[in-house]
Write a protein that holds these residues in place. Structure first.
Motif, mmCIF file in Angstrom:
data_model
loop_
_atom_site.group_PDB
_atom_site.id
_atom_site.type_symbol
_atom_site.label_atom_id
_atom_site.label_comp_id
_atom_site.label_asym_id
_atom_site.label_seq_id
_atom_site.Cartn_x
_atom_site.Cartn_y
_atom_site.Cartn_z
ATOM 1 N N HIS A 172 60.608 -102.882 88.623
ATOM 2 C CA HIS A 172 59.978 -104.176 88.368
ATOM 3 C C HIS A 172 61.030 -105.267 88.185
ATOM 4 N N LEU A 173 62.120 -104.934 87.499
ATOM 5 C CA LEU A 173 63.187 -105.916 87.333
ATOM 6 C C LEU A 173 63.781 -106.296 88.682
ATOM 7 N N ALA A 174 63.931 -105.311 89.567
ATOM 8 C CA ALA A 174 64.447 -105.599 90.909
ATOM 9 C C ALA A 174 63.527 -106.558 91.650
ATOM 10 N N MET A 175 62.209 -106.356 91.513
ATOM 11 C CA MET A 175 61.267 -107.272 92.165
ATOM 12 C C MET A 175 61.408 -108.676 91.603
ATOM 13 N N ALA A 176 61.564 -108.793 90.292
ATOM 14 C CA ALA A 176 61.672 -110.109 89.674
ATOM 15 C C ALA A 176 62.967 -110.811 90.062
ATOM 16 N N LEU A 177 63.995 -110.048 90.414
ATOM 17 C CA LEU A 177 65.271 -110.636 90.820
ATOM 18 C C LEU A 177 65.399 -110.798 92.326
ATOM 19 N N SER A 178 64.443 -110.253 93.078
ATOM 20 C CA SER A 178 64.537 -110.311 94.542
ATOM 21 C C SER A 178 64.275 -111.693 95.092
ATOM 22 N N HIS A 179 63.535 -112.523 94.343
ATOM 23 C CA HIS A 179 63.221 -113.890 94.776
ATOM 24 C C HIS A 179 62.544 -113.906 96.142
ATOM 25 N N GLY A 180 61.696 -112.901 96.386
ATOM 26 C CA GLY A 180 60.903 -112.888 97.602
ATOM 27 C C GLY A 180 61.540 -112.192 98.784
ATOM 28 N N ASN A 181 62.724 -111.634 98.639
ATOM 29 C CA ASN A 181 63.387 -110.936 99.745
ATOM 30 C C ASN A 181 62.826 -109.526 99.823
ATOM 31 N N ALA A 182 61.729 -109.366 100.572
ATOM 32 C CA ALA A 182 60.978 -108.111 100.561
ATOM 33 C C ALA A 182 61.750 -106.963 101.184
ATOM 34 N N THR A 183 62.396 -107.215 102.324
ATOM 35 C CA THR A 183 63.107 -106.140 103.015
ATOM 36 C C THR A 183 64.244 -105.596 102.164
ATOM 37 N N SER A 184 65.050 -106.484 101.610
ATOM 38 C CA SER A 184 66.149 -106.033 100.755
ATOM 39 C C SER A 184 65.638 -105.354 99.502
ATOM 40 N N LEU A 185 64.482 -105.791 99.015
ATOM 41 C CA LEU A 185 63.898 -105.166 97.827
ATOM 42 C C LEU A 185 63.618 -103.695 98.066
ATOM 43 N N LYS A 186 62.989 -103.383 99.193
ATOM 44 C CA LYS A 186 62.671 -101.984 99.485
ATOM 45 C C LYS A 186 63.935 -101.154 99.628
ATOM 46 N N LEU A 187 64.927 -101.704 100.318
ATOM 47 C CA LEU A 187 66.160 -100.954 100.524
ATOM 48 C C LEU A 187 66.883 -100.700 99.208
ATOM 49 N N LEU A 188 66.950 -101.722 98.367
ATOM 50 C CA LEU A 188 67.668 -101.557 97.112
ATOM 51 C C LEU A 188 66.927 -100.635 96.154
#
Length: 716
Positions: free
Chosen positions: A281-297
């Motif tokens: 959840h923290l990663a999602m909140a820090l992704s700022h909408g970058n969906a592709t990088s979110l999944k990879l990270l």
């Protein structure tokens, strides 16, 4: 006389005007909803798409002193944090304009510097109340997600898919999905009877980066794929059209429909555990909408935690991550692959086909694999780059002797794979390929360390130092294949995968069909990686969505008002130059603080306009003033901002009917990176202000030393 003085002042502070002009080019890069820019190389007519302030500055003409200082400042921020450069660039321009305005009002340079520095230091202390522990943030996000899931199940009955499960996006699974699919019965509802609009509408741009994609009706048997930040889109939304086959976020293959049929790499571990021991959840909140990088990270974090056998680990090892950009595959094929994926020539690919399925002896070279290479020493000086030339080696020369001895040594020690940190002699590479020895150059230092740790090999600077104890074993090499099993030959390069048992290295394979987007995708990925890395390292985050900047604006305006309260007589005693347009030091201080506050106002207004929350700067300023008034009426601006942030975000419309407190997604920022960007921006502006001055010699010096403006000059 006043107009003439203004012209002289402008002419004397060209550096500030140049900083403002440079920053103007990056206004559209501020905030998560960026308008990318094409950078065109005049010599080759090739263009690159970028939304990074670093790439933009590298492409501008920075021949002036101010431009060089700006470049060094942004490069320093990028080297330390890898994030915050766009904010730094914008604030440099905003505060340069503010300082120029102060100069127009005849405020002394010394007063501008001291008051602005004091005001920013006060802001940095004030915003500490908006720092939150990442553990508390993650717990709150997990509980909020659980409540949201219950709410959505009761209202929309939309089935979730593997979005919350990272295993589907690992190399043996699928890549990050880019489609949104909902059952047909959701889209068949009429607009006037759609009652779940408050829960299923796309997240507003106040969350800084949640961008909803197109919605495609599918049968009930299909899985629904959630894009962006995981929010849903209902029939009450306006349709969003995609006009380009290249920049469309929809997957162009049937690959995403195979989600349910492919096995994951991990054993069912969720990237969003509600036990609060992970940081999905923290990663999602820090992704700022970058969906592709979110999944990879998410996959990378889950893999590293599983490998360390410590699911509660709060560290992200950036040294174990490497990227490989592939041109020719859709972005939906991006995935995480264990091991090292890199690009080689087709000639080397033929060697790989011979070596695959065989355990290989590996040699690691710390330097160039050339005859002329000389090691600078193990303690290399900073800011020194080695440029090595590779002379043409003719038969019968000393170079040919070196080639024969080098190849004989490699053959004697049965070396099959050589990873070189620097350049490789072309003649030696050709001879190695003829003997089925794979040589890969320009390998990063942390990749060499990973293979050194896993294989037991030791890096050597020269082949002459090679002994059997320096070699490693157990490496495997093969041609990299996409998730659907296809092998790729991308123009003149072929992706290959080098792996071995126990290696901690992970490669994020970033794919796209547009050559101009390769650098953009890689920059966005690394920005997100370091944003999460810094958050875990600092164990605290700032409230995002403009909350921190709004508190800075409120606090600076309060300081400006308080500076006017002391008695005018006391101020005149401290200010010994009453002939300036500013009547007292108190008034000068208020003018400077208001100028500092104007920078925060510009920042928030541009972000509002970039995120389409305001149609014009006037409308954006109106929204900001409304928030400031409410914060003042509340009595505690920080308490008001905390309340508004938890409700639905600060930077949004005053009365936004599309925002639902249950649906809102929180956004957070790094603490040190943001504060350091502020300090660097102001330090640069004040440095240019104090150095961009006239040097006057001759008889004019005596007249100026006795004039009212003598404090504006430094007499030598």
């Amino acid at each position: 006389l006043a107009m003439a003085f203004r012209e002289v002042t402008a002419r004397r502070h060209i550096g500030l005007q140049q900083l403002s002009a440079f920053a103007l080019a990056g206004r559209t890069l501020l905030g998560p909803v960026k308008s990318c820019k094409f950078v065109v190389d005049e010599s080759t007519n090739q263009s690159v798409l970028t939304c990074s302030a670093v790439r933009l500055i590298e492409s501008l003409d920075l021949s002036s002193a101010a431009g060089q200082l700006l470049n060094e400042t942004i490069q320093a921020q990028n080297k330390e944090f890898k994030t915050g450069m766009s904010s730094l660039l914008f604030l440099v321009g905003a505060w340069s304009d503010a300082v120029l305005e102060c100069l127009q009002q005849n405020v002394p340079v010394s007063v501008i510097g001291s008051v602005m520095a004091e005001g920013l230091n006060s802001c940095c202390e004030k915003v500490q109340c908006l720092q939150l522990s990442i553990h508390d943030v993650n717990k709150e996000l997990c509980s909020s997600s659980a409540r949201k899931s219950i709410f959505e199940n009761k209202t929309s009955h939309i089935r979730s898919n593997s979005f919350l499960n990272p295993q589907a996006y690992f190399q043996k699974g699928v890549s990050a999905p880019e489609e949104v699919s909902v059952p047909r019965n959701v889209h068949s509802c009429p607009e006037d009877s759609c009652n779940f609009s408050t829960s299923c509408l796309f997240s507003t741009l106040s969350d800084f980066g949640s961008v909803a994609s197109l919605v495609k009706p599918v049968d009930d048997k299909s899985r629904s794929v959630i894009s962006g930040s995981g929010v849903f889109t209902s029939c009450c939304n306006k349709k969003k059209l995609s006009h380009s086959r290249y920049f469309s976020t929809l997957a162009k293959s049937n690959f995403s429909s195979q989600v349910g049929n492919l096995e994951g790499y991990l054993s069912g571990q969720s990237a969003y555990p509600c036990e609060c021991n992970g940081f999905g959840h923290l990663a999602m909140a820090l992704s700022h909408g970058n969906a592709t990088s979110l999944k990879l990270l998410q996959n990378i974090v889950a893999y590293q935690q599983q490998r360390a056998e410590c699911s509660g680990s709060s560290q992200l090892n950036v040294a174990e991550i490497v990227t490989c950009c592939l041109l020719g595959l859709p972005e939906s094929y991006s995935c995480v692959c264990p091991g090292f994926v890199t690009l080689v020539s087709p000639e080397q690919a033929s060697v790989i086909k011979y070596l695959q399925d065989k355990p290989l002896g590996i040699l690691l070279m710390d330097g160039d694999l050339t005859e002329q290479y000389r090691h600078l020493g193990f303690n290399r000086p900073h800011n020194v780059r080695t440029i090595s030339e590779q002379p043409s080696l003719q038969e019968g020369t000393s170079g040919d002797m070196w080639l024969r001895s080098a190849l004989d040594m490699l053959m004697r020690f049965e070396v099959n794979l050589i990873l070189v940190k620097g350049n490789v002699c072309e003649k030696l590479m050709e001879r190695c390929m003829a003997n089925n020895i794979l040589v890969i150059g320009s390998v990063k230092a942390h990749v060499l360390r990973a293979f050194e740790k896993a294989s037991g090999a030791q890096t050597v600077p020269y082949l002459a130092q090679l002994h059997a104890c320096h070699l490693g074993c157990g490496a495997h090499v093969e041609v990299w294949r996409a998730c659907d099993g296809r092998a790729m030959e991308l123009r003149e390069l072929v992706p290959v995968k080098i792996d071995m048992q126990g290696i901690p290295l992970l490669t994020a394979v970033l794919t796209t069909t547009v050559a101009a987007k390769l650098q953009l995708i890689e920059d966005q990925f690394w920005t997100f990686v370091y944003r999460l890395h810094h958050a875990l390292d600092e164990e605290k985050v700032f409230l995002g969505g403009g909350a921190v900047e709004l508190l800075c604006l409120s606090h600076t305006q309060m300081l400006a008002e308080q500076s006017l309260k002391p008695a005018r007589t006391n101020a005149e005693k401290e200010f010994h130059n009453p002939s300036w347009l500013a009547a007292s030091l108190t008034e000068c201080k208020s003018v400077v603080l208001q100028a500092l506050a104007s920078g925060w106002t510009q920042y928030l207004s541009v972000v509002l306009c970039n995120t389409a929350k305001a149609a014009s700067r006037f409308e954006a300023c109106t929204l900001i003033e409304c928030h400031l008034k409410k914060a003042a009426d509340c009595g505690s601006p920080s308490a008001y901002i905390l309340k508004e942030f938890r409700r639905s975000g600060v930077v949004q419309g005053v009365s936004d009917p599309f925002t639902d407190p249950v649906e809102g997604i929180s956004v957070y920022d790094n603490v040190a990176a943001k504060v350091e960007a502020w300090r660097r921006a102001l330090d640069l502006v004040l440095l240019v202000l104090q150095t961009d001055a006239e040097i006057i010699t001759g008889p004019e010096r005596n007249r100026l030393s006795n004039s009212d403006v003598s404090s504006e000059f430094v007499f030598l």
